[in-house]
Design an enzyme around this catalytic site. Sequence first.
Site, short mmCIF file in Angstrom:
data_model
loop_
_atom_site.label_atom_id
_atom_site.label_comp_id
_atom_site.label_asym_id
_atom_site.label_seq_id
_atom_site.Cartn_x
_atom_site.Cartn_y
_atom_site.Cartn_z
N GLU A 163 0.84 -1.20 0.00
CA GLU A 163 0.00 0.00 0.00
C GLU A 163 0.88 1.24 0.00
OE1 GLU A 163 -2.92 -0.01 3.16
OE2 GLU A 163 -3.81 1.87 2.48
N GLU A 182 -12.60 -2.53 2.10
CA GLU A 182 -13.27 -2.25 3.38
C GLU A 182 -14.35 -1.18 3.17
OE1 GLU A 182 -10.45 -1.66 6.60
OE2 GLU A 182 -9.72 -3.71 6.41
N TYR A 216 -6.83 -9.06 11.31
CA TYR A 216 -5.50 -8.82 11.89
C TYR A 216 -5.43 -9.42 13.29
CZ TYR A 216 -4.38 -5.52 8.17
OH TYR A 216 -4.10 -4.96 6.95
N GLU A 272 -6.02 -9.30 3.55
CA GLU A 272 -5.22 -8.61 4.57
C GLU A 272 -5.20 -9.48 5.81
OE1 GLU A 272 -5.92 -4.41 5.32
OE2 GLU A 272 -6.42 -4.09 3.21
O1 AHR Z 1 -3.05 -2.57 6.23
C1 AHR Z 1 -3.40 -1.38 6.84
C2 AHR Z 1 -4.89 -1.04 6.69
O2 AHR Z 1 -5.66 -1.97 7.39
C3 AHR Z 1 -5.44 -1.09 5.30
O3 AHR Z 1 -5.20 0.07 4.59
C4 AHR Z 1 -6.90 -1.29 5.53
O4 AHR Z 1 -7.54 -1.97 4.49
C5 AHR Z 1 -6.95 -2.04 6.85
O5 AHR Z 1 -7.85 -1.50 7.71
#
Ligand code: AHR
Length: 523
Positions: free
Chosen positions: A49, A197, A270, A326
């Site tokens: 990114e 998202e 995450y 992600e």
């Molecule tokens: O990876 C960092 C951010 O996490 C990304 O830009 C987003 O898609 C997610 O919330």
Amino acid sequence: MIKSVSILTLFLLIFTNFLFAQVDENKIIVNIDSVQGKISKHIYGHFAEHLGRCIYGGFWVGENSLIPNTNGIRNDVVKALREINIPNLRWPGGCFADTYHWKDGIGPKEKRKKIVNTNWGGVTEDNSFGTHEFMDLCEQLECEPVICGNVGSGTVQEMADWVEYLTSDAESPMTELRKKNGREKPWKVKFWGVGNESWGCGGIMSADFYSNEMARYSFFLKNYGRNSLYKIASGGLQEDYNWTKTLMEKWSKEDGWLQNYMSGYSLHYYTICHDWDHKGSATDFNEDEWFSTLSKTLYMDDLIKKHSAFMDKYDPEKRIGLIVDEWGNWFDSEPGTNPAFLYQQNTLRDAMVAALNLDIFNKHCDRVKMANIAQAINVLQSVILTKDEQIVLTPTYYVFKMYKVHQDADLLPIDIKCGNYTVGDKSIKTISSSASKDSDGLIHITLSNVNPNESAKVKIDLKGSAQKEFIRGEIITAKAMNSFNDFGKDEEVTLKDFDNVSLNDNELVVELPSKSIVMIELK
Ligand code: AHR
């Protein structure tokens, strides 16, 4: 009453001990003659990114840099990523994607617009890395591009133009523009994200609203010549199963107009050791935090199972891929760095998290068709860190190097019976594993021992006709849970040869050191 409670407690204690004694012997059965599915190489994908130093300083240094580069792209980074067979790279975001206007990043560099990166620190984005540079990067990496288009602040026309600019060979204003910018032939672009998202930074949409937007965008994103798009819809927030249901329901009603509504459906998850306000340090942590990070990683399995169940209802043939585009550890940014740049170090704990996630994706390869660790360089759980001309390959990098043997291989069914690793009153399974057979008939078994204190002996029963032979082994481990690789120092965590195995009558016995990840190759 008290007496009967304590007798019950005693009984439970004895019973639990008995159970643990039973599974103290870690036993795995691998069916080497049957196939459970194909592990798509795209599960081993990456993400880049416009965030912090991922693109600028990470991949891109510019043609005039003293750092060795090809057309502005770092040679050391390309070499390292090619060594792990990077199958795809997702770009330009993330949240950045829904603020990105691709026409700002084409044409002569000196004429490109400078914009503010409103998501990540308000820094100036000079657009020197744009479409042509990204496509060149993918060509140098020999990987497939995964482009995420702007739904949040863009237009259907803008996204449709981008597809045409990239992939059409016909005569049109977009193809003329591409040729004027130095690229005669179209590129091949298969994977296309329609927003990121969209429930949040991609436009705060509702499931209903987005599902209609998805249809509208999708309809105008055309296949030119032999290029065929695999359109990936934005998923909802982690456990938003209603979002999954809404999109899948709409897809299941696809008719002539909605043909090719979507091919993939995205899920982001995450691992956060504590919580969003206090995520914890990437390097300074104790055993409770090691445990918490690993056990929260395993939640990925629940999420995939539950989203898959909703998908199965509308798509029992599993035509739509679950795209985990992600994933990874998200810790507090390193002290002294810009918090908006999400720069974090990477330890043996990250390696373990990578192994657990990849095992989960392998296991669900009937539904999970792509996954992208966040993010490739200098951001979150990176495989590479750079500082000026220096480069560090992280413990996570070595897991990708070890696990590349599973790319495009047949998943072999495994049954794991193992003990628990317990901290306080919580436990997780001690062993995680994947087994696959590649196109040359080689069998690869990867095994992780999550216990940072005790080694684990694992007996693997190779069920099948032919007698197997041990070829080689590899191991990733280190002195401490938080060992890491740093600039200007010898590597503390790397890939080493491993041969602490014995093989008799197709019973393989492996001694896994504490906190280790091992790969065994058999023929
Ligand atoms: O990876 C960092 C951010 O996490 C990304 O830009 C987003 O898609 C997610 O919330």
